[in-house]
Design a protein around this motif. Structure first.
Motif, short mmCIF file in Angstrom:
data_model
loop_
_atom_site.label_atom_id
_atom_site.label_comp_id
_atom_site.label_asym_id
_atom_site.label_seq_id
_atom_site.Cartn_x
_atom_site.Cartn_y
_atom_site.Cartn_z
N ALA A 157 37.18 16.30 -1.41
CA ALA A 157 37.49 14.60 -2.35
C ALA A 157 36.56 14.29 -3.40
CB ALA A 157 36.53 13.68 -1.66
N ALA A 158 35.06 15.23 -3.12
CA ALA A 158 34.26 14.62 -4.50
C ALA A 158 35.03 14.70 -6.05
CB ALA A 158 33.13 15.43 -4.13
N LEU A 159 35.56 16.05 -5.87
CA LEU A 159 36.50 16.73 -6.91
C LEU A 159 37.16 15.72 -7.31
CD1 LEU A 159 35.94 20.74 -5.89
CD2 LEU A 159 35.76 19.17 -7.93
N GLU A 160 37.59 14.84 -6.48
CA GLU A 160 38.51 14.35 -6.70
C GLU A 160 38.44 13.48 -7.58
OE1 GLU A 160 43.23 11.85 -5.25
OE2 GLU A 160 41.84 13.91 -3.88
N ALA A 174 34.08 16.24 -13.10
CA ALA A 174 32.95 16.47 -14.16
C ALA A 174 30.94 16.89 -12.53
CB ALA A 174 32.30 16.17 -15.20
N VAL A 175 31.47 15.63 -12.28
CA VAL A 175 29.63 15.96 -11.37
C VAL A 175 30.45 16.70 -10.75
CG1 VAL A 175 28.72 13.89 -9.83
CG2 VAL A 175 29.92 12.50 -12.03
N ALA A 176 31.32 16.29 -9.15
CA ALA A 176 31.37 17.07 -8.57
C ALA A 176 30.86 18.94 -8.50
CB ALA A 176 32.19 16.81 -7.62
N SER A 177 31.79 18.87 -9.64
CA SER A 177 31.65 21.05 -10.42
C SER A 177 29.90 21.22 -10.06
CB SER A 177 32.26 20.73 -11.71
OG SER A 177 34.10 20.77 -11.32
N ALA A 178 28.96 20.10 -10.76
CA ALA A 178 27.35 20.16 -10.92
C ALA A 178 27.17 20.49 -9.52
CB ALA A 178 26.91 19.65 -12.19
N GLU A 179 27.69 19.57 -9.01
CA GLU A 179 26.99 19.20 -7.67
C GLU A 179 27.21 19.99 -6.61
OE1 GLU A 179 25.20 14.98 -6.87
OE2 GLU A 179 24.65 17.03 -8.28
N TYR A 180 28.27 20.44 -6.60
CA TYR A 180 28.75 21.53 -5.27
C TYR A 180 29.32 22.74 -5.59
CZ TYR A 180 29.19 17.03 -2.08
OH TYR A 180 28.51 16.23 -1.68
N LEU A 181 29.91 22.84 -6.93
CA LEU A 181 30.16 24.36 -7.58
C LEU A 181 28.95 25.34 -7.68
CD1 LEU A 181 34.30 23.36 -8.16
CD2 LEU A 181 32.79 23.86 -6.01
N ALA A 182 28.08 24.33 -8.66
CA ALA A 182 27.05 24.98 -9.35
C ALA A 182 26.99 25.59 -10.97
CB ALA A 182 26.37 25.88 -8.42
N GLU A 183 28.37 24.23 -11.17
CA GLU A 183 28.82 24.46 -12.78
C GLU A 183 27.75 23.53 -13.51
OE1 GLU A 183 30.51 26.79 -13.64
OE2 GLU A 183 30.93 27.34 -11.87
#
Length: 469
Positions: free
Chosen positions: A251-254, A258-267
């Protein structure tokens, strides 16, 4: 007893690991951090999260954790802090009366206290460790073995003079970077000498990633995937904490990839870039000039960034135009808490000293600036553009050196600290970074826009104020 054995002991940390399967990646990290033997499964995790090929043979003196939010970083850092404080004897390295410090630091003390709550629970709910606590305050634990666990702030001044057993730097990606008065590099450089006399001292920096700058990015760039260097461990939220629901991350990625990739995917975020380099801004500064007096016959303009007095500073910038150049003559800043009415009164005195009867300001401040400035005979006009547009228009003037700035480190740091972001749909915005401020920069950008050659000649606001009786 090593830290993994302590995590298995029912008399120590085992009660905090009821579902051990969800902590397998963390146990692999702890084995790598302390140079402990690894199982085949742990070695596979180690290679995946470090990009390395060879297992470590000794404990790391410096390690960097790049892990998504809710991955369990804060608890593991607290566990390491307690283990290093309680299970090591540092007295042989201390002078009489000296104590070894385990320091927890974050961007502010409130953030650091998240780890301290875990530390308190581990120390006070384990009977054998509770016996070691000699004195406790809101942010300090003094132990009977000459060790102190305490909270510190991200400052290169307040972190000097200690003998460190360990330093745990939390959310370091969101500390100020080299655009600030106290950059993360300077803080770490102030800490490292305090670790020099304790052979087992450990520096552990942890955070979810942010923009590609600062100490965390530099460590990742230099050490990830390289055997024999400082340990860098990179993992997504669910790799370290599989109890976080995938649906939450999806849901965050959707919402914002960009924000969710850093927050949850450590990118690392690729949608954030530096607004302007320090070299460009400093080239526009007149050295050793912090304020310019009024010159008769000169038309002055002013821009104010209002504030209600609780959170942000209220700032004012005064300047004039010389040919094609916008010249900054004076700035003022009042930090919260303050009385908005009192600050308006003070600012009005400065405005009148430059012969200014009208000031522009932020459009989002509401009606109160108009009313308060009107009481002092100053007209408040709403700015034509939002701050992001003001910054965008400031950049070419900085690059062309048609802006003459005062010698003010805080102003320079705020301008250099601005970040350019691109949101979904391609919309660009420019604003300050996390835990940073741009109140002075906003006033100066607004003033420069008023004085820029693209606008009509500024209204000659210079007037004479006569006292009537």
């Amino acid at each position: 007893m090593n830290i993994l054995e302590a995590c298995e002991s029912k008399l120590l940390f085992a009660p905090w690991f009821k579902n051990r399967a969800t902590y397998e990646a963390w146990f692999a990290f702890l084995a790598a951090l302390f140079g402990l033997p690894m199982s085949d499964e742990q070695l596979a995790l180690y290679k995946h999260h470090t990009g390395r090929t060879e297992a470590p043979t000794e404990a790391s003196s410096e390690a960097w954790l790049i892990v998504g939010r809710r991955g369990g970083k804060s608890f593991i850092m607290a566990l390491i802090a307690v283990f290093l404080a309680c299970f090591f004897d540092y007295r042989q390295y201390l002078a009489p009366g000296e104590k070894a410090t385990v320091l927890v630091i974050a961007a502010d003390r409130r953030q650091a206290r998240v780890i301290v709550r875990y530390v308190r629970a581990l120390l006070t709910q384990i009977p054998s460790l509770k016996l070691l606590v000699d004195r406790e305050t809101s942010d300090t634990f003094e132990l009977t073995n000459s060790v102190v666990i305490e909270v510190g702030t991200a400052s290169f001044r307040s972190t000097r003079g200690y003998t460190y057993a360990a330093v745990l730097a939390d959310e370091i990606a969101f500390w100020r970077t080299d655009d600030a008065a106290e950059p993360d590099y300077a803080i770490l450089d102030a800490i490292r000498p305090g670790m020099a006399t304790v052979p087992t001292a450990m520096l552990l920096c942890a955070s979810s990633p942010y923009s590609r700058k600062g100490a965390l990015w530099d460590a990742f760039r230099r050490y990830w995937g390289k055997d024999g260097s400082s340990l860098v461990w990179k993992a997504t939220t669910r790799e370290m904490n599989p109890t976080v629901r995938q649906s939450v991350i999806d849901a965050a990625l959707e919402r914002d990839h960009a924000v969710a990739s850093a927050e949850y995917l450590a990118e690392w975020r690729s949608d954030i870039e530096a607004f302007v380099t320090r070299e460009v801004v400093e080239a526009c500064v007149t050295p050793n000039v912090t304020e310019r007096p009024r010159v008769n016959g000169t038309a002055y303009s002013a821009f104010v960034d209002p504030s209600g007095g609780s959170n942000d500073s209220m700032t004012l910038a005064v300047g004039h135009r010389e040919g094609r150049n916008a010249v900054l003559d004076a700035t003022r800043e009042r930090k919260p808490p303050f009385s908005p009415e009192g600050v308006v009164a003070d600012f009005s005195v400065l405005l009148k000293s430059y012969g200014i009867a009208s000031v522009r300001g932020d459009r989002y401040a509401g009606e109160w600036p108009r009313e308060q400035f009107r009481k002092h005979g100053i007209e408040y006009r709403v700015a034509d553009k939002p701050r992001s547009d003001l910054y965008r228009d400031l950049l070419p003037l900085l690059n062309s050196r048609t802006v003459d700035l005062l010698d003010d480190d805080k102003l320079v740091n705020q301008i250099v600290g601005l970040e350019r972001r691109v949101a979904r749909g391609g919309k660009e915005s420019i604003d300050h970074g996390p835990n940073a401020h741009d109140d002075l920069a906003n006033s100066v950008a607004g003033l420069v826009e008023m004085l820029s050659p693209s606008r009509q000649a500024p209204v000659a606001y210079s007037v004479t104020f006569r006292r009537t009786f």
